[in-house]
Design a protein around this motif. Structure first.
Motif, PDB file in Angstrom:
ATOM      1  N   ILE A 179      -1.661  -6.440  -9.262  1.00  0.00           N
ATOM      2  CA  ILE A 179      -3.012  -6.115  -8.364  1.00  0.00           C
ATOM      3  C   ILE A 179      -3.562  -4.995  -9.518  1.00  0.00           C
ATOM      4  O   ILE A 179      -3.138  -3.996 -10.279  1.00  0.00           O
ATOM      5  N   GLU A 206      -6.695  -5.987  -2.201  1.00  0.00           N
ATOM      6  CA  GLU A 206      -6.478  -6.634  -2.764  1.00  0.00           C
ATOM      7  C   GLU A 206      -4.615  -7.169  -1.921  1.00  0.00           C
ATOM      8  O   GLU A 206      -3.803  -7.628  -2.435  1.00  0.00           O
ATOM      9  N   LEU A 250       0.401  -1.204   0.099  1.00  0.00           N
ATOM     10  CA  LEU A 250      -0.212   0.188   0.546  1.00  0.00           C
ATOM     11  C   LEU A 250       0.947   1.323   0.156  1.00  0.00           C
ATOM     12  O   LEU A 250       0.706   2.699   0.043  1.00  0.00           O
ATOM     13  N   PRO A 252      -5.682  -1.554 -11.034  1.00  0.00           N
ATOM     14  CA  PRO A 252      -6.118  -0.671 -10.571  1.00  0.00           C
ATOM     15  C   PRO A 252      -8.464  -1.067  -9.980  1.00  0.00           C
ATOM     16  O   PRO A 252      -8.729  -0.832  -9.582  1.00  0.00           O
ATOM     17  N   TRP A 312       1.602   3.535  -2.809  1.00  0.00           N
ATOM     18  CA  TRP A 312       0.139   4.588  -3.443  1.00  0.00           C
ATOM     19  C   TRP A 312      -0.352   5.479  -2.860  1.00  0.00           C
ATOM     20  O   TRP A 312      -0.305   5.732  -1.300  1.00  0.00           O
ATOM     21  N   LEU A 341      -7.923  -1.368  -3.078  1.00  0.00           N
ATOM     22  CA  LEU A 341      -6.720  -1.601  -3.054  1.00  0.00           C
ATOM     23  C   LEU A 341      -5.975  -2.417  -1.697  1.00  0.00           C
ATOM     24  O   LEU A 341      -5.525  -3.603  -1.931  1.00  0.00           O
ATOM     25  N   ARG A 392       3.075  -5.665  -5.150  1.00  0.00           N
ATOM     26  CA  ARG A 392       2.045  -4.537  -6.064  1.00  0.00           C
ATOM     27  C   ARG A 392       1.356  -4.652  -7.523  1.00  0.00           C
ATOM     28  O   ARG A 392       0.727  -3.919  -8.465  1.00  0.00           O
ATOM     29  N   ASP A 409     -11.788   2.912  -4.726  1.00  0.00           N
ATOM     30  CA  ASP A 409     -10.797   2.755  -5.414  1.00  0.00           C
ATOM     31  C   ASP A 409      -9.459   1.718  -3.809  1.00  0.00           C
ATOM     32  O   ASP A 409      -8.963   1.148  -4.032  1.00  0.00           O
ATOM     33  N   ARG A 410      -9.768   3.126  -2.890  1.00  0.00           N
ATOM     34  CA  ARG A 410      -9.030   2.595  -1.855  1.00  0.00           C
ATOM     35  C   ARG A 410      -9.105   0.918  -1.225  1.00  0.00           C
ATOM     36  O   ARG A 410      -8.174   0.246  -0.899  1.00  0.00           O
TER      37      ARG A 410
END
Length: 578
Positions: A358, A319, A300, A360, A303, A316, A355, A312-313
């Protein structure tokens, strides 16, 4: 969660606060203008007011955070038999201010020699659920008494006769039964009432525990007195040790005097890493929590979460959870038995590689991630956090596993045994009672420590120290993750303790969320990305945290509002405005 909190402490609120902090907070690179060398006093947060008060009693008596930890831990062992006790184990993450050293005291239970894989299979070769979760076969050799003695003698300043005194007093005089004890007993009564020693404690007045009644445990008080007098020998040898062995044998289990007397805690090096200006110190194996936390936060860290819209947050974060829990299942176990690629798993470059996998705006189906089909334990564990005036710190999580552990109290001892054997992969590839799956790294072997999700953690930035942890089985790790993200967003200790929770553990491939943790719009957006969302689960966990603002000198504590008997206390008490 208290309904009054839900409209305020939603995930959307956290996103907004993240964005606000990003806009108004000074750059992390700025040098602090004034940093206090030590805290102005002490702060303790635990899941029961009597335990917090016991810890403060030690601070007032001239003890340090480690003395307070012994008092809090032993008192929780009396007042929270549903969650922890002398018949269980735990992890103590300690920071010694004088040396600057961080140490992890591993008091996880160990498997007895009789615990072979075949011992937990039924006549059809399937996992025997009853044997794995109830009674003597489900119990590992307890570790908590050894931890109390070790922490007191190696790090404390007060004798055990002082630090165990509150627990002894409360066990003898009793304490009022609260709702969670009554409710949990009702759920486990059929198992608990199988055993003579358990009936003698919990049916002493002729009926099950009821809210408001006083629960007295004189045998447990006697056991604590023997530990205070004789140290570890007061539990693992002598009259208590013999009574434990006799009780296990009476109910059909097999422990030996040698393996009971031979139990030892292990001191291990914590896992340490950086996240957005925070230095994170957390639990190494046999906890899976620190490795998973390092992976999730380092993923994380690539980002700007504060700049994102809520869906969106959350996508992530989920994920990142998915990938960390996949690795948890495949690689982690007892470091005394298993070679693990810890340097790789906690490397920022490895996190960067994860990362990159993943998408988006699309969920990654868990069955497309390489590996084999993992975790969901019970939330009946307990955590406490402490900081003292010298800057010593304790983050400790302890447990007996399920509600009231194995259900078996050894007659004459007051000791309720754990059922941690269910945390092994007793039959590799077969989930345990709570959906936790594992493979060879966590297979049962005599003397081995079962994998845990307990994640006691300490985080420190230029201007703040925070100590936190929680119960919640496999959800412990994501509770701590959400808590750290909350501190990074600028929340105070009480706001962090109250944050709404969401969770993903790779298998099953579902996003779990407390009521109102995710807005309806976010749920809809996540589902459009391919996530399966269960947004109406019961609340979970019981996070306890304390914090020290090094610039203002302020100490604060936060206790989870989901647990009405918890307490956070600061000494001296903060000044109030007129």
């Amino acid at each position: 969660m208290h309904k009054a909190l839900r409209p305020v402490l939603t995930a959307g609120f956290l996103v907004g606060l993240l964005a606000g902090c990003a806009a108004t907070a000074p750059a992390r690179a700025e040098a602090p203008t004034a940093v206090a060398p030590t805290p102005p006093g002490a702060a303790i947060a635990s899941a029961h007011s009597l335990a917090t008060e016991a810890g403060m009693e030690m601070i007032r008596a001239g003890g340090n955070a480690f003395d307070a930890a012994v008092a809090v831990s032993s008192t929780l062992s009396v007042v929270e038999p549903i969650s922890s006790g002398l018949g269980g184990g735990g992890f103590f993450l300690l920071h010694d201010a004088a040396s600057g050293r961080d140490v992890f005291v591993d008091a996880r239970e160990t498997a007895p020699a009789s615990a072979t894989p075949a011992a937990f299979l039924d006549e059809d070769g399937e996992l025997d659920r009853d044997r794995a979760t109830n009674g003597p076969w489900s119990a590992g050799i307890p570790g908590l008494p050894a931890a109390l003695v070790h922490v007191a003698r190696e790090y404390g300043e007060l004798p055990l006769s002082t630090t165990l005194a509150p627990a002894i007093r409360i066990a003898r005089e009793g304490f009022p039964v609260y709702e969670r004890l009554e409710r949990g007993y009702a759920r486990r009564s059929q198992v608990m009432e199988r055993y003579r020693g358990t009936r003698e404690v919990f049916l002493a007045d002729g009926d099950p525990p009821q809210v408001g009644e006083v629960l007295r445990q004189p045998d447990l008080a006697r056991t604590l007195e023997l530990i205070a007098r004789d140290g570890a020998d007061g539990f693992y040898r002598g009259e208590v040790g013999q009574a434990l062995l006799a009780s296990v044998a009476e109910e059909g289990g097999r422990w030996t005097a040698g393996e009971l007397a031979g139990y030892e805690v292990r001191e291990r090096e914590p896992i340490e890493f950086e996240y957005r200006g925070w230095h994170v110190v957390t639990a190494p194996p046999p906890s899976s929590g620190g490795v998973a936390l390092a992976q999730m936060l380092q993923i994380l860290g690539g980002w700007d979460l504060a700049a994102m819209e809520e869906p969106d947050r959350i996508h992530l974060v989920v994920e990142a959870m998915r990938r960390a829990y996949r690795d948890r299942t495949i690689y982690l176990g007892d470091p005394d038995f298993v070679e693990m690629p810890l340097a790789l798993l906690t490397d920022p470059a490895y996190a960067a590689g994860l990362r990159a996998t993943i998408h988006p705006d699309r969920a990654t189906p868990s069955d497309l991630l390489s590996g084999q089909p993992v975790p969901l334990e019970d939330d009946e564990t307990t955590h406490f956090s402490i900081i003292d005036g010298d800057g010593n710190r304790v983050s400790a999580t302890q447990t007996v596993n399920l509600l009231y552990g194995s259900g078996l109290v050894a007659p004459g001892t007051g000791v309720l045994l754990n059922n941690e054997m269910d945390d092994f992969a007793l039959k590799p590839g077969t989930p345990n009672a709570f959906g936790v799956m594992g493979f060879e790294a966590n297979a049962v072997e005599p003397g081995k420590r079962m994998l845990s999700s307990m994640t006691p953690s300490i985080i420190e930035s230029d201007d703040k120290v925070a100590i936190l942890g929680a119960p919640g089985g496999s959800r412990i790790i994501t509770e701590v993750l959400v808590g750290i993200l909350g501190y990074d967003a600028g929340l105070d200790a009480q706001q962090v303790a109250a944050l709404p929770r969401y969770h993903h553990q790779w298998m099953p491939d579902v996003v779990s969320a407390e009521p109102d943790a995710l807005s309806p719009g976010t749920v809809k957006a996540l589902e459009a990305m391919g996530h399966t969302v269960n947004a109406g689960e019961d609340t979970w966990g019981n996070l306890q945290t304390v914090a020290w603002d090094k610039r203002t000198g302020e100490l604060s504590g936060g206790t989870d509002p989901r647990n009405p008997v918890g307490k956070a206390e600061v000494l001296p008490e903060p000044a109030t405005s007129p």
